[in-house]
Write a protein that holds these residues in place. Sequence first.
Motif, PDB file in Angstrom:
ATOM      1  N   PHE A   4       3.361   6.022  -5.750  1.00 10.54           N
ATOM      2  CA  PHE A   4       2.795   5.317  -6.902  1.00 10.54           C
ATOM      3  C   PHE A   4       3.212   6.004  -8.201  1.00 10.54           C
ATOM      4  N   ASP A   5       3.095   7.328  -8.235  1.00 11.73           N
ATOM      5  CA  ASP A   5       3.466   8.074  -9.438  1.00 11.73           C
ATOM      6  C   ASP A   5       4.942   7.885  -9.777  1.00 11.73           C
ATOM      7  N   LEU A  26       0.876  -1.167   0.000  1.00 14.45           N
ATOM      8  CA  LEU A  26       0.000   0.000   0.000  1.00 14.45           C
ATOM      9  C   LEU A  26       0.914   1.217   0.000  1.00 14.45           C
ATOM     10  N   VAL A  27       0.759   2.085  -1.000  1.00 18.13           N
ATOM     11  CA  VAL A  27       1.641   3.249  -1.150  1.00 18.13           C
ATOM     12  C   VAL A  27       0.817   4.518  -1.286  1.00 18.13           C
ATOM     13  N   GLY A  63      -3.748   0.806  -8.994  1.00 18.38           N
ATOM     14  CA  GLY A  63      -2.901  -0.339  -8.702  1.00 18.38           C
ATOM     15  C   GLY A  63      -2.134  -0.794  -9.922  1.00 18.38           C
ATOM     16  N   VAL A  64      -1.012  -1.487  -9.655  1.00 13.65           N
ATOM     17  CA  VAL A  64      -0.206  -2.048 -10.727  1.00 13.65           C
ATOM     18  C   VAL A  64       0.515  -3.285 -10.194  1.00 13.65           C
ATOM     19  N   PHE A  81      -0.486  -0.495  -4.706  1.00 17.56           N
ATOM     20  CA  PHE A  81      -1.807   0.106  -4.841  1.00 17.56           C
ATOM     21  C   PHE A  81      -1.960   1.256  -3.874  1.00 17.56           C
ATOM     22  N   THR A  82      -2.840   2.191  -4.251  1.00 18.49           N
ATOM     23  CA  THR A  82      -3.113   3.354  -3.410  1.00 18.49           C
ATOM     24  C   THR A  82      -4.424   3.119  -2.685  1.00 18.49           C
ATOM     25  N   ALA A  83      -4.567   3.825  -1.597  1.00 21.59           N
ATOM     26  CA  ALA A  83      -5.814   3.771  -0.845  1.00 21.59           C
ATOM     27  C   ALA A  83      -6.891   4.524  -1.608  1.00 21.59           C
TER      28      ALA A  83
END
Length: 123
Positions: free
Chosen positions: A70-71, A64-65, A105-106, A119-121
Amino acid sequence: MSIVLNHLIVPAADKTAAATFLADLLGLPVSAPSGPFVPVRVNDDLALDFDDRHQVQPGHYAFLVDDDTFDAVLGRLRESESIAYGSGPGHGWDRQINHLGGGRGVYVRDPNGHSYELFTAVP
């Protein structure tokens, strides 16, 4: 004290190369070897200890990032033509992201067959 996951051993064909792959992906340093392991400290509580003494069994590791992380990861992925990544298991390595659960997400495949999910929240 609450329960905190402290470290995971990640099997690799070449522990230094595998640790470097993940560290470069996440924008983290590779720590000094510790015994038979090459660690990557993910945060204050968790290190992934890469180990090349045993047969590789591909695993799945999910992170979880925040949006900025993420970017940054996505930017590194898009710059690389050699790293397989995609929107999810059902879509293969399509070089796209997903929006499962309302975030982003990736999935990234490492040279040992491990799958890293970022993945982001949900905002």
